[in-house]
Write an enzyme that holds these catalytic residues in place. Structure first.
Site, mmCIF file in Angstrom:
data_model
loop_
_atom_site.group_PDB
_atom_site.id
_atom_site.type_symbol
_atom_site.label_atom_id
_atom_site.label_comp_id
_atom_site.label_asym_id
_atom_site.label_seq_id
_atom_site.Cartn_x
_atom_site.Cartn_y
_atom_site.Cartn_z
ATOM 1 N N THR A 160 53.993 58.070 81.329
ATOM 2 C CA THR A 160 54.543 58.528 82.611
ATOM 3 C C THR A 160 54.058 57.636 83.741
ATOM 4 O OG1 THR A 160 54.483 60.781 81.724
ATOM 5 C CG2 THR A 160 54.914 60.552 84.067
ATOM 6 N N ASP A 210 48.642 60.412 88.070
ATOM 7 C CA ASP A 210 48.489 60.241 86.627
ATOM 8 C C ASP A 210 49.344 61.282 85.906
ATOM 9 O OD1 ASP A 210 47.561 59.262 84.210
ATOM 10 O OD2 ASP A 210 45.446 59.703 84.590
ATOM 11 N N GLY A 211 49.433 61.152 84.601
ATOM 12 C CA GLY A 211 50.112 62.141 83.773
ATOM 13 C C GLY A 211 49.092 63.019 83.077
ATOM 14 N N ALA A 212 49.538 63.808 82.111
ATOM 15 C CA ALA A 212 48.643 64.664 81.326
ATOM 16 C C ALA A 212 49.283 64.940 79.976
ATOM 17 C CB ALA A 212 48.358 65.974 82.055
ATOM 18 N N LYS A 216 43.645 65.324 78.882
ATOM 19 C CA LYS A 216 44.089 63.941 79.020
ATOM 20 C C LYS A 216 43.315 63.092 78.016
ATOM 21 C CE LYS A 216 44.340 62.262 83.099
ATOM 22 N NZ LYS A 216 45.558 61.573 82.590
ATOM 23 N N GLY A 217 43.782 61.877 77.805
ATOM 24 C CA GLY A 217 43.050 60.963 76.936
ATOM 25 C C GLY A 217 43.787 60.562 75.687
ATOM 26 N N GLY A 218 45.074 60.932 75.598
ATOM 27 C CA GLY A 218 45.869 60.501 74.448
ATOM 28 C C GLY A 218 45.920 58.994 74.315
ATOM 29 N N GLY A 219 45.803 58.312 75.456
ATOM 30 C CA GLY A 219 45.799 56.847 75.452
ATOM 31 C C GLY A 219 44.402 56.252 75.450
ATOM 32 N N GLU A 245 39.780 57.366 83.712
ATOM 33 C CA GLU A 245 40.636 58.287 84.464
ATOM 34 C C GLU A 245 39.780 59.292 85.237
ATOM 35 O OE1 GLU A 245 44.551 58.130 81.533
ATOM 36 O OE2 GLU A 245 43.100 59.746 81.300
#
Length: 219
Positions: free
Chosen positions: A31, A81-83, A94-97, A103
């Site tokens: 995103t 940011d996204g989530a 968060k933190g999939g990436g 972040e």
């Protein structure tokens, strides 16, 4: 309407929170990629950005947007940011990436956290549909995993992933998080944990949900 199209709608709507002549905080992920593409249209109106990942830094520079180091700024007006998951109260996973630590650092510099999501990311209880990432110093991986099991989770080592900080990620499955702030602090107190992907202490102040009917803004 596709999920990607809804992300673009949310990203475009986030531009309204970017003030002229400011340095903004920018997160990472799919995103955020859409947001940086949209940000390029007003790049001459801002001073630049602090990025939460190397990938976002590279994309910002490719768009001709100046990138600042977090140590060069005393604070930021907004962090965008996204989530992976978000509750109605603004608590997030968060933190999939794998960029969760940076972040957290960049979002902590900001007065407001603007979170962009599509409707699939909205949940009542964190952990219901997405595992919780935990960034761990490599030598502590097994110890931390045992502690996470004791808390009721099922940690899985994310093979082949090294964070921008040189650490590893444990993804904790089957872990419904009913008290996000308490659990964020509990996990962060485990020796060897750098941080975890619960964003409850630094929750989202504004949620932008991309839908087929347009962007829905929740404050």
């Amino acid at each position: 309407m596709t999920q990607q199209e809804m992300k673009k709608i949310a990203a475009q709507a986030a531009l309204q929170f970017v003030k002229p002549d400011t340095i903004i905080g920018v997160g990472s992920g799919s995103t955020v990629n859409c947001f940086i593409d949209a940000l390029a249209s007003i790049k001459d109106e801002i001073k630049g950005a602090v990025a939460a990942s190397k990938a976002s830094e590279d994309q910002l520079r490719a768009m001709g947007i100046e990138v600042f180091n977090a140590n060069e700024v005393a604070g930021l007006d907004v962090y965008i940011d996204g989530a992976d998951e978000i509750t109605p109260q603004g608590a997030m996973i968060k933190g999939g990436g794998a960029a969760l630590t940076r972040e957290k650092i960049v979002s902590s510099l900001a007065k407001q956290f603007i979170c962009m999501v599509d409707s699939s990311k909205q949940v009542d209880v964190l952990g219901s549909s997405f595992p919780l990432p935990v960034e761990v110093i490599p030598m502590a991986r097994s110890y931390v995993a045992r502690q996470l099991v004791a808390l009721g989770g099922s940690p899985e080592y994310r093979e082949g992933v090294v964070t921008d900080n040189g650490n590893v990620i444990l993804d904790v499955h089957n872990f419904n998080i009913y008290e996000p702030l308490k659990m964020e602090h509990t996990i962060n107190n485990i020796a060897g944990v750098v941080t975890n992907g619960i964003f409850a202490q630094r929750y989202a102040n504004i949620i932008i949900v991309g839908t087929a009917e347009g962007a829905k803004i929740i404050k």
